[in-house]
Design an enzyme around this catalytic site. Structure first.
Site, mmCIF file in Angstrom:
data_model
loop_
_atom_site.group_PDB
_atom_site.id
_atom_site.type_symbol
_atom_site.label_atom_id
_atom_site.label_comp_id
_atom_site.label_asym_id
_atom_site.label_seq_id
_atom_site.Cartn_x
_atom_site.Cartn_y
_atom_site.Cartn_z
ATOM 1 N N MET A 30 37.864 32.223 29.727
ATOM 2 C CA MET A 30 37.987 33.745 29.294
ATOM 3 C C MET A 30 39.305 33.681 28.240
ATOM 4 S SD MET A 30 37.363 36.096 32.562
ATOM 5 C CE MET A 30 39.071 36.075 33.263
ATOM 6 N N GLY A 31 39.368 32.506 27.750
ATOM 7 C CA GLY A 31 40.317 32.372 26.317
ATOM 8 C C GLY A 31 41.752 32.511 26.865
ATOM 9 N N GLY A 36 45.801 23.672 30.620
ATOM 10 C CA GLY A 36 44.778 23.626 31.764
ATOM 11 C C GLY A 36 43.410 23.643 31.471
ATOM 12 N N HIS A 37 42.967 24.687 30.309
ATOM 13 C CA HIS A 37 41.771 24.492 29.812
ATOM 14 C C HIS A 37 41.134 23.194 29.076
ATOM 15 C CE1 HIS A 37 42.782 28.943 30.035
ATOM 16 N NE2 HIS A 37 41.460 28.969 30.819
ATOM 17 N N GLY A 149 38.061 24.568 37.006
ATOM 18 C CA GLY A 149 39.432 24.202 37.756
ATOM 19 C C GLY A 149 39.626 24.481 38.907
ATOM 20 N N ASP A 152 41.299 27.872 40.616
ATOM 21 C CA ASP A 152 40.649 28.837 41.102
ATOM 22 C C ASP A 152 39.666 28.097 42.184
ATOM 23 O OD1 ASP A 152 41.160 31.251 39.273
ATOM 24 O OD2 ASP A 152 40.911 29.595 38.241
ATOM 25 N N GLN A 155 37.096 30.078 43.648
ATOM 26 C CA GLN A 155 35.765 30.479 42.888
ATOM 27 C C GLN A 155 34.778 29.192 42.720
ATOM 28 O OE1 GLN A 155 36.292 32.300 38.679
ATOM 29 N NE2 GLN A 155 36.571 30.109 38.175
ATOM 30 N N VAL A 178 46.678 22.127 36.492
ATOM 31 C CA VAL A 178 47.764 21.543 35.419
ATOM 32 C C VAL A 178 48.919 22.585 35.368
ATOM 33 C CG1 VAL A 178 48.421 21.004 32.943
ATOM 34 C CG2 VAL A 178 46.036 20.738 33.850
ATOM 35 N N SER A 188 46.464 31.740 31.964
ATOM 36 C CA SER A 188 46.389 32.858 30.906
ATOM 37 C C SER A 188 47.559 34.133 31.256
ATOM 38 C CB SER A 188 45.040 33.471 30.381
ATOM 39 O OG SER A 188 44.138 32.165 30.331
HETATM 40 P P1 AMP Z 1 39.934 31.308 33.103
HETATM 41 O O1 AMP Z 1 40.038 31.330 31.506
HETATM 42 O O2 AMP Z 1 41.056 31.808 33.750
HETATM 43 O O3 AMP Z 1 38.665 32.208 33.473
HETATM 44 O O4 AMP Z 1 39.629 29.991 33.536
HETATM 45 C C1 AMP Z 1 38.649 29.151 32.967
HETATM 46 C C2 AMP Z 1 38.639 27.827 33.702
HETATM 47 O O5 AMP Z 1 39.671 27.025 33.522
HETATM 48 C C3 AMP Z 1 38.141 27.875 35.239
HETATM 49 O O6 AMP Z 1 37.535 27.080 35.567
HETATM 50 C C4 AMP Z 1 39.704 27.708 35.789
HETATM 51 O O7 AMP Z 1 39.928 27.397 36.962
HETATM 52 C C5 AMP Z 1 40.241 26.896 34.874
HETATM 53 N N1 AMP Z 1 41.972 26.680 34.581
HETATM 54 C C6 AMP Z 1 42.660 27.789 34.774
HETATM 55 N N2 AMP Z 1 43.937 27.461 34.560
HETATM 56 C C7 AMP Z 1 43.976 26.132 35.186
HETATM 57 C C8 AMP Z 1 45.040 25.241 35.290
HETATM 58 N N3 AMP Z 1 46.214 25.457 35.325
HETATM 59 N N4 AMP Z 1 44.539 23.704 35.501
HETATM 60 C C9 AMP Z 1 43.348 23.656 35.572
HETATM 61 N N5 AMP Z 1 42.265 24.279 35.332
HETATM 62 C C10 AMP Z 1 42.613 25.597 35.166
#
Ligand code: AMP
Length: 282
Positions: A30-31, A36-37, A149, A152, A155, A178, A188
């Protein structure tokens, strides 16, 4: 790196790429990207094929409109970060591309009890929205690998179930969480934390580390109670702190003194809701 906004354009590019016989690895986001991303992008690169990342703030997974409206947006720096880290295609769809017939429909998928516990319980409708967007993105990208990741954790469990139940035939690859230097899981939403809450938010990580120690000598219910008290005494409002079986995500009882345990936590740091998880017994 290709920047693609329309599914038609994505489709024609992917049809050409298919001729190479190489894999497509897909990272939905979601940007407001962070390291982590980027770890997911690196993991996707290990498949040796094409890395596609989507940035789409999916309205259907927000159970509160104000949460959707305040979600951070930083498109330009996201694109720079992806370019610098081995992403091949970034897909930036508009809502109409993802939901051409509107959002008011049900997928033939039921998360089952996963919808009634932890995130499912506290964010009604959230996983329905997550399943909706991931299903649609998979339909558009048709990847061999879907990279997500462990941050979640629930999820991942819901999407794993969806892939199995709907026989989607995509490999789900997961990536470790991360963290910032002080242990706070990158998110985010951390951008929305006021300075004092940013500092206090490390208690989430600390509570799980302490719980890992406590579980060696205490009953699960006692370790859980102490973790909740620790989070509260730092000034955060825990929504839940659960000790669960990492495969079923069901709470463990005091009698289950052996086997793997995952701590899963959601807490409010002011008006920002943070989630995290960690294995606390192997
Ligand atoms: P989001 O943009 O928050 O929807 O996350 C997109 C993807 O990045 C999802 O699969 C999350 O689980 C993963 N993600 C978000 N934060 C982290 C993190 N700190 N470490 C690893 N993966 C992450």
């Amino acid at each position: 790196m290709l920047i693609i906004n329309e599914s038609r354009e994505l489709n024609s590019f992917l049809s050409l790429f298919e001729l190479t016989g190489l894999k497509v690895a897909f990272v939905p986001t979601m940007g407001a990207l962070h390291q982590g991303h980027i770890a997911l992008i690196r993991k996707a690169n290990q498949s040796g094929g094409l890395v596609v990342c989507s940035i789409f703030i999916n309205p259907t997974q927000f159970n509160k409109t104000e949460d959707f409206e305040k979600y951070p947006v930083q498109a330009e720096s996201d694109i720079d970060l992806l370019k610098a880290n081995g992403c091949d295609v970034v897909f930036l769809p508009k809502k109409e591309e993802i939901y051409p017939n509107g959002t008011d429909y049900d997928l033939p998928f039921d998360p089952g009890y996963l919808d009634d516990i932890m995130e499912g319980k506290f964010r009604p409708g959230h996983f329905k929205g997550v399943a909706q967007v991931v299903y649609r993105l998979l339909e558009l990208v048709q990847p061999h690998e879907l990279v997500m990741g462990e941050k979640d954790f629930q999820q991942v469990a819901v999407i794993r179930k969806m892939i199995a139940d709907m026989e989607l035939g995509v490999e789900l690859v997961t990536c470790r969480t991360v963290r910032e230097k002080d242990g706070l899981a990158m998110s985010s939403r951390n951008l929305l934390l006021k300075a004092d809450y940013r500092e206090k938010a490390t208690v989430i990580y600390q509570s799980m580390v302490e719980c890992r120690e406590n579980l060696k000598s205490m009953k699960a219910s006692q370790a859980k109670k102490m973790a909740i008290e620790k989070i509260e005494s730092a000034g955060l409002k825990p929504e839940y702190f659960e000790l669960v079986d990492p495969f079923t995500l069901l709470s463990i009882s005091d009698e289950q003194t052996k086997g793997p345990v995952q701590a899963c936590v959601a807490a409010w740091a002011g008006n920002v809701r943070l989630i995290d998880n960690m294995p606390v017994r192997h």
